[in-house]
Design an enzyme around this catalytic site. Structure first.
Site, PDB file in Angstrom:
ATOM      1  N   ASP A   2       4.566   0.526  46.274  1.00 53.34           N
ATOM      2  CA  ASP A   2       5.745   0.752  47.070  1.00 53.34           C
ATOM      3  C   ASP A   2       6.172   2.250  47.296  1.00 53.34           C
ATOM      4  O   ASP A   2       6.466   2.739  46.162  1.00 53.34           O
ATOM      5  CB  ASP A   2       6.923  -0.096  47.206  1.00 53.34           C
ATOM      6  CG  ASP A   2       6.328  -1.512  47.384  1.00 53.34           C
ATOM      7  OD1 ASP A   2       5.544  -1.616  48.387  1.00 53.34           O
ATOM      8  OD2 ASP A   2       6.848  -2.832  47.035  1.00 53.34           O
ATOM      9  N   ARG A  11      13.184  -7.823  50.372  1.00 50.33           N
ATOM     10  CA  ARG A  11      12.719  -6.766  49.340  1.00 50.33           C
ATOM     11  C   ARG A  11      13.766  -5.772  49.151  1.00 50.33           C
ATOM     12  O   ARG A  11      14.429  -5.172  50.018  1.00 50.33           O
ATOM     13  CB  ARG A  11      11.420  -6.266  49.929  1.00 50.33           C
ATOM     14  CG  ARG A  11      10.759  -5.372  48.816  1.00 50.33           C
ATOM     15  CD  ARG A  11       9.533  -4.577  49.137  1.00 50.33           C
ATOM     16  NE  ARG A  11       9.560  -3.195  49.608  1.00 50.33           N
ATOM     17  CZ  ARG A  11       8.925  -2.461  50.150  1.00 50.33           C
ATOM     18  NH1 ARG A  11       7.631  -3.008  50.441  1.00 50.33           N
ATOM     19  NH2 ARG A  11       9.242  -1.346  50.481  1.00 50.33           N
TER      20      ARG A  11
HETATM   21  C1  SIN Z   1       5.031  -5.681  50.302  1.00 53.03           C
HETATM   22  O1  SIN Z   1       4.124  -5.001  50.363  1.00 53.03           O
HETATM   23  O2  SIN Z   1       6.169  -5.221  49.933  1.00 53.03           O
HETATM   24  C2  SIN Z   1       5.058  -7.049  50.873  1.00 53.03           C
HETATM   25  C3  SIN Z   1       4.229  -7.921  50.168  1.00 53.03           C
HETATM   26  C4  SIN Z   1       4.068  -9.360  50.699  1.00 53.03           C
HETATM   27  O3  SIN Z   1       4.606  -9.531  51.789  1.00 53.03           O
HETATM   28  O4  SIN Z   1       3.536 -10.420  49.975  1.00 53.03           O
END
Ligand code: SIN
Length: 291
Positions: free
Chosen positions: A114, A282
């Site tokens: 990320d 997130r």
């Molecule tokens: C992400 O890449 O942060 C998303 C991961 C997910 O949706 O499992």
């Protein structure tokens, strides 16, 4: 690997996998002492992907507050998918309500770490399940320490001291063409995600271990190499780092909150059938400039 921490009332168990572990019997919505927090931090460094089970009571405010104990939070460039009133939370969701996409529906469809496209990429991300599909929807993680350590020596020599350019827009148009999950970036958004370069191998600031730091989602090219050679080397590194023996596949359970180390892992969201709802929240903690 892994240890029980009964003095704090919770237990840590490393999975029988190349990475990943779980914390059992800890409610993150309750106060957490500094000593217990330090123990969690050690478990996080050991596991690389730490699963907190049964976090049914955790509010967005508490999710943000717990994340902030690890560092400053990063605000995602796609502000249309921030949780209302909480820009620190990116909503990852395929749900459409009253004709409006409530979140980023195709997040993570390429292997990535990320925010590796930032000068100071993420230390880690905390993803909290809100609504899960009955089937699929898994997230797969790769251990980038192992990926580096198992590289053939000639490849280690070829990447020694080299840097790769990371670009948020590398796969953006491709993702847009595959679904209608995201809008075109505005000039203002584009200005926030100018490409950056990072070492291909980074030293983890807390463990001191070397980890590979490239992924197909954001690593566009290797600086100083002809295009063909850069493409060939990156292709090798992408395939090598996602070999089955480096992976942990997370099958989400209701109440799960995952905290993964973006400095030593990459991940991939496999997606779920479009007729099933999947929503997670997130936060992303800022990390150091990779060295
Ligand atoms: C992400 O890449 O942060 C998303 C991961 C997910 O949706 O499992």
């Amino acid at each position: 690997m892994g240890a029980l921490q009964p003095e704090f009332g919770f237990a840590y168990r490393h999975f029988d996998a190349p990475l990943g572990g779980e914390i059992i019997n800890l409610d993150l919505s309750a106060p957490l002492s500094d000593a217990a927090f330090d123990a969690l931090r050690k478990s996080f460094l050991d596991a690389q992907v730490l699963v907190f089970r049964n976090q049914f009571n955790l509010t967005p405010q508490q999710h943000i507050a717990f994340s902030r104990r690890f560092g400053e939070l990063q605000i995602h460039v796609l502000k249309e998918f921030h949780l209302s009133g909480h820009p620190e939370i990116l909503v990852v969701s395929n749900v459409v309500e009253n004709g409006r996409k409530i979140g980023l529906g195709d997040a993570g469809r390429y292997w990535h770490s990320d925010l590796s496209y930032k000068e100071e990429p993420s230390l880690g991300s905390l993803l909290h399940a809100q609504e899960l599909p009955a089937t699929e929807g898994d997230t797969i993680f790769a251990n980038m320490y192992l990926a580096y350590e198992t590289l053939p020596d000639p490849i280690k020599q070829r990447i020694e001291g080299r840097r790769a350019v990371h670009s948020y827009t590398l796969k953006y148009d491709d993702l847009r063409a595959r679904s209608n999950a995201r809008n075109a970036l505005t000039p203002e958004q584009l200005a926030q995600v100018a490409p950056v370069s990072h070492p291909i191998v980074r030293v983890h600031p807390e463990t001191g271990r070397k980890a590979l730091f490239v992924s197909e989602g954001f690593a566009a090219r290797i600086e100083g190499l002809p295009e063909g050679e850069s493409d060939e080397l990156l292709k090798f590194l992408f395939a090598h780092s996602t070999r089955p023996e480096f992976l942990y596949r997370h099958k989400w359970q209701p109440g799960d909150l995952l905290f993964w180390d973006n400095r030593a892992t990459i991940h991939l969201a496999v997606g779920c059938p479009p007729d099933q709802r999947r929503t997670l929240y997130r936060t992303t903690v800022k990390g150091d400039k990779p060295v």
